[in-house]
Write a protein that holds these residues in place. Structure first.
Motif, PDB file in Angstrom:
ATOM      1  N   ILE A 260      -6.330 -30.535  -0.777  1.00  0.00           N
ATOM      2  CA  ILE A 260      -7.498 -30.370  -1.649  1.00  0.00           C
ATOM      3  C   ILE A 260      -7.905 -31.685  -2.281  1.00  0.00           C
ATOM      4  O   ILE A 260      -9.083 -32.076  -2.250  1.00  0.00           O
ATOM      5  CB  ILE A 260      -7.222 -29.289  -2.712  1.00  0.00           C
ATOM      6  N   VAL A 261      -6.948 -32.411  -2.863  1.00  0.00           N
ATOM      7  CA  VAL A 261      -7.290 -33.681  -3.490  1.00  0.00           C
ATOM      8  C   VAL A 261      -7.703 -34.705  -2.440  1.00  0.00           C
ATOM      9  O   VAL A 261      -8.726 -35.386  -2.579  1.00  0.00           O
ATOM     10  CB  VAL A 261      -6.115 -34.213  -4.332  1.00  0.00           C
ATOM     11  N   SER A 262      -6.946 -34.800  -1.349  1.00  0.00           N
ATOM     12  CA  SER A 262      -7.205 -35.850  -0.359  1.00  0.00           C
ATOM     13  C   SER A 262      -8.479 -35.622   0.445  1.00  0.00           C
ATOM     14  O   SER A 262      -9.047 -36.583   0.980  1.00  0.00           O
ATOM     15  CB  SER A 262      -6.017 -35.971   0.597  1.00  0.00           C
ATOM     16  N   ARG A 263      -8.963 -34.375   0.544  1.00  0.00           N
ATOM     17  CA  ARG A 263     -10.115 -34.092   1.391  1.00  0.00           C
ATOM     18  C   ARG A 263     -11.300 -33.479   0.643  1.00  0.00           C
ATOM     19  O   ARG A 263     -12.300 -33.138   1.259  1.00  0.00           O
ATOM     20  CB  ARG A 263      -9.699 -33.172   2.552  1.00  0.00           C
ATOM     21  N   ASN A 264     -11.201 -33.348  -0.664  1.00  0.00           N
ATOM     22  CA  ASN A 264     -12.303 -32.777  -1.434  1.00  0.00           C
ATOM     23  C   ASN A 264     -12.764 -33.671  -2.577  1.00  0.00           C
ATOM     24  O   ASN A 264     -13.935 -33.658  -2.934  1.00  0.00           O
ATOM     25  CB  ASN A 264     -11.913 -31.411  -2.006  1.00  0.00           C
ATOM     26  N   VAL A 265     -11.831 -34.428  -3.151  1.00  0.00           N
ATOM     27  CA  VAL A 265     -12.134 -35.213  -4.341  1.00  0.00           C
ATOM     28  C   VAL A 265     -12.425 -36.659  -3.945  1.00  0.00           C
ATOM     29  O   VAL A 265     -11.743 -37.233  -3.099  1.00  0.00           O
ATOM     30  CB  VAL A 265     -10.961 -35.150  -5.339  1.00  0.00           C
ATOM     31  N   GLU A 306     -13.856 -28.753 -11.608  1.00  0.00           N
ATOM     32  CA  GLU A 306     -14.510 -27.630 -10.931  1.00  0.00           C
ATOM     33  C   GLU A 306     -14.250 -27.667  -9.426  1.00  0.00           C
ATOM     34  O   GLU A 306     -14.081 -26.620  -8.799  1.00  0.00           O
ATOM     35  CB  GLU A 306     -16.014 -27.652 -11.221  1.00  0.00           C
ATOM     36  N   GLN A 307     -14.213 -28.863  -8.854  1.00  0.00           N
ATOM     37  CA  GLN A 307     -13.887 -28.992  -7.434  1.00  0.00           C
ATOM     38  C   GLN A 307     -12.499 -28.431  -7.134  1.00  0.00           C
ATOM     39  O   GLN A 307     -12.308 -27.712  -6.149  1.00  0.00           O
ATOM     40  CB  GLN A 307     -13.929 -30.465  -7.014  1.00  0.00           C
ATOM     41  N   LEU A 308     -11.534 -28.793  -7.975  1.00  0.00           N
ATOM     42  CA  LEU A 308     -10.159 -28.341  -7.762  1.00  0.00           C
ATOM     43  C   LEU A 308     -10.063 -26.816  -7.832  1.00  0.00           C
ATOM     44  O   LEU A 308      -9.486 -26.175  -6.946  1.00  0.00           O
ATOM     45  CB  LEU A 308      -9.235 -28.970  -8.795  1.00  0.00           C
ATOM     46  N   ILE A 309     -10.628 -26.249  -8.881  1.00  0.00           N
ATOM     47  CA  ILE A 309     -10.531 -24.802  -9.065  1.00  0.00           C
ATOM     48  C   ILE A 309     -11.248 -24.068  -7.943  1.00  0.00           C
ATOM     49  O   ILE A 309     -10.728 -23.086  -7.382  1.00  0.00           O
ATOM     50  CB  ILE A 309     -11.109 -24.403 -10.438  1.00  0.00           C
ATOM     51  N   SER A 310     -12.442 -24.532  -7.583  1.00  0.00           N
ATOM     52  CA  SER A 310     -13.204 -23.896  -6.504  1.00  0.00           C
ATOM     53  C   SER A 310     -12.456 -23.958  -5.177  1.00  0.00           C
ATOM     54  O   SER A 310     -12.395 -22.972  -4.432  1.00  0.00           O
ATOM     55  CB  SER A 310     -14.567 -24.572  -6.373  1.00  0.00           C
ATOM     56  N   ILE A 312      -9.190 -24.283  -4.695  1.00  0.00           N
ATOM     57  CA  ILE A 312      -7.998 -23.427  -4.739  1.00  0.00           C
ATOM     58  C   ILE A 312      -8.376 -21.991  -4.404  1.00  0.00           C
ATOM     59  O   ILE A 312      -7.719 -21.330  -3.589  1.00  0.00           O
ATOM     60  CB  ILE A 312      -7.338 -23.503  -6.131  1.00  0.00           C
ATOM     61  N   LYS A 313      -9.440 -21.498  -5.001  1.00  0.00           N
ATOM     62  CA  LYS A 313      -9.873 -20.121  -4.743  1.00  0.00           C
ATOM     63  C   LYS A 313     -10.341 -19.957  -3.294  1.00  0.00           C
ATOM     64  O   LYS A 313     -10.037 -18.957  -2.633  1.00  0.00           O
ATOM     65  CB  LYS A 313     -10.984 -19.737  -5.717  1.00  0.00           C
ATOM     66  N   ARG A 314     -11.080 -20.933  -2.811  1.00  0.00           N
ATOM     67  CA  ARG A 314     -11.583 -20.854  -1.434  1.00  0.00           C
ATOM     68  C   ARG A 314     -10.435 -20.814  -0.433  1.00  0.00           C
ATOM     69  O   ARG A 314     -10.416 -19.987   0.493  1.00  0.00           O
ATOM     70  CB  ARG A 314     -12.484 -22.056  -1.150  1.00  0.00           C
ATOM     71  N   ASN A 317      -8.225 -17.452  -0.966  1.00  0.00           N
ATOM     72  CA  ASN A 317      -8.932 -16.255  -0.506  1.00  0.00           C
ATOM     73  C   ASN A 317      -9.076 -16.236   1.006  1.00  0.00           C
ATOM     74  O   ASN A 317      -8.932 -15.192   1.649  1.00  0.00           O
ATOM     75  CB  ASN A 317     -10.317 -16.176  -1.162  1.00  0.00           C
ATOM     76  N   GLY A 318      -9.361 -17.400   1.583  1.00  0.00           N
ATOM     77  CA  GLY A 318      -9.485 -17.469   3.037  1.00  0.00           C
ATOM     78  C   GLY A 318      -8.199 -17.115   3.747  1.00  0.00           C
ATOM     79  O   GLY A 318      -8.195 -16.372   4.744  1.00  0.00           O
ATOM     80  N   LEU A 319      -7.095 -17.625   3.242  1.00  0.00           N
ATOM     81  CA  LEU A 319      -5.798 -17.316   3.850  1.00  0.00           C
ATOM     82  C   LEU A 319      -5.437 -15.845   3.650  1.00  0.00           C
ATOM     83  O   LEU A 319      -4.836 -15.217   4.541  1.00  0.00           O
ATOM     84  CB  LEU A 319      -4.716 -18.208   3.238  1.00  0.00           C
TER      85      LEU A 319
END
Length: 449
Positions: A260-265, A306-310, A312-314, A317-319
């Protein structure tokens, strides 16, 4: 910049040049503050050792709070107790002028102390779930309480030199990142006036006892505690085909979080996502119905949060959908402790450095550590107040040669939250904090004209 680079920065650049600090306070007042602080040194060290040997967890600081309230009452402060559970706010009104607040936190950590100190804690407490834990002041809040009491004494004895209203706060549950908000939610500002300035200080063993530091910009990160509850379909370990296994879902989720951090932030934005606990199942031959992942997030900018929380949920939920979790049993998310980032305004730092140097001497003013991902919740005491500024001060608690040893070997002593954490020469550290905190308060409450 790493810590070693920060220490290498010339200390002369950390304070204003000699001869420019005289305006910060009248020389007679500076000397009086020194004398008042040093006169208390022995008693405050005794208080510190008592608190260290008798630590209390967040929202359980009943004995600590009672001691603080008793001493502040004796000094003539208007004391409000039980705010946010065990929090205390004490007011000393002294004529017209601004309202300034100084805050110290009181709580300890669930750790077994591993020092050889004669006043080491061996205390154990029973938690709400029936389990027991050792308790230790492994973050120095015992020293914070001690210097709050010292500052209270100095400010009482120097009333002729300042005008305004002083508010002292003894806050619970900083380690839970819940205590500051709890005090506000429980009506803190129905009891005390809103401050124009909030000052907080924290002890760190990376600087020698007797020193302090203030540094502009980012200081400590915002933080969230987030519980992810996973729901599956339990069953016998011999028949996994009839289940939806939350153990596997949890493992997949933990691994998914690592990107999440390495590919979203944005790589230019600091962020940390840690899974601190995985609690799924109990027996070898039972596939459980559910489990909990306990996450910790660190960030400096709200969009990153907000990126982190979003994400995590994505990911979760997908898994869960891929694993066949029914729609009515999708993961649940519980936000718990929260802290906002700590920033020091450059103009406030430019004001504070000469004030601190006036009472401690320039050699005692350290450069300040680079921004870290640790957190502090004291800004939440004033986050809803539009015009209130905050200042965060670092107080040294290390050995005299801690900087020299680090520069030569790269080794630091056990840091905060370590079972071996120890404040070297606590009397000196606390006395320096009393001098520093008192001078900042006196200068901010200095009569005009």
């Amino acid at each position: 910049m790493n810590l070693r680079s920060a220490i290498r920065a010339p200390l002369a650049a950390a304070v204003l040049l000699a001869g420019t600090v005289v305006h910060a306070a009248d020389a007679d007042l500076v000397e009086r503050v020194r004398q008042l602080a040093e006169a208390q040194s022995g008693e405050l060290e005794k208080t510190f050792k008592h608190l260290h040997a008798n630590p209390e967890l967040g929202f359980q600081e009943t004995e600590t709070a009672a001691m603080v309230a008793k001493r502040l009452n004796k000094l003539g402060y208007q004391v409000h107790t039980g705010i946010g559970g065990t929090g205390i706010a004490a007011v000393l009104e002294n004529g017209d002028g601004p309202v300034v607040m100084f805050r110290s936190d009181m709580d300890a950590l669930p750790l077994k102390e591993d020092t050889d100190l004669p006043y080491a804690s061996d205390k154990q407490v029973t938690l709400p779930d029936g389990s027991q834990t050792y308790v230790m002041h492994a973050c120095g809040h015992d020293s914070h309480v001690s210097w709050l009491l010292g500052i209270a004494q100095v400010m009482k004895e120097t009333r002729k030199d300042w005008s305004g209203t002083l508010v002292l706060v003894a806050q619970p549950a900083e380690e839970l990142i819940e205590g500051a908000q709890a005090m506000v939610d429980d009506g803190l500002y129905d009891k005390v006036p809103e401050p124009e300035l909030l000052i907080a200080a924290h002890i760190f063993p990376i600087w020698a006892s007797g020193t302090v530091a203030v540094r502009a910009g980012r200081r400590m990160a915002g933080s969230d505690a987030l519980d992810v509850t996973l729901h599956g379909v339990g069953g016998h370990g011999s028949s996994p085909q009839h289940t939806v296994d939350p153990v596997v879902l949890g493992a997949r989720s933990v691994m998914a979080y690592q990107t999440i951090v390495s590919r979203n932030v944005d790589p230019q934005q600091p962020a940390v996502l840690t899974v601190g606990s995985v609690q799924i199942g109990e027996a070898n031959n039972v596939i459980p119905d559910n489990g909990v992942l306990k996450l910790n997030l660190r960030w400096y900018e709200k969009p990153v949060r907000e990126q982190l929380i979003s994400a995590i949920k994505r990911e979760t939920n997908g898994l869960a959908k891929a694993a066949g979790v029914p729609e009515d049993r999708m993961p649940e998310y519980t936000m718990k402790g929260y802290a906002e980032p700590v920033y020091n305004d450059e103009a406030l730092v430019d004001w504070a450095k000469p004030v601190l140097a006036s009472v401690l001497g320039e050699k005692a003013i350290m450069p300040g550590f680079p921004p870290v991902m640790g957190s502090e919740d004291f800004p939440l005491l004033v986050s809803g107040l539009e015009n209130t500024k905050t200042l965060f001060m670092e107080v040294g608690g290390g050995a005299p040669d801690v900087t020299k040893v680090y520069m030569e070997t790269g080794k630091l002593p056990p840091l905060n939250h370590n079972p071996k954490f120890e404040i070297k020469n606590p009397g000196l550290a606390i006395t320096a904090a009393v001098k520093a905190g008192s001078m900042l308060l006196l200068d901010s409450l200095k009569p005009k004209g």
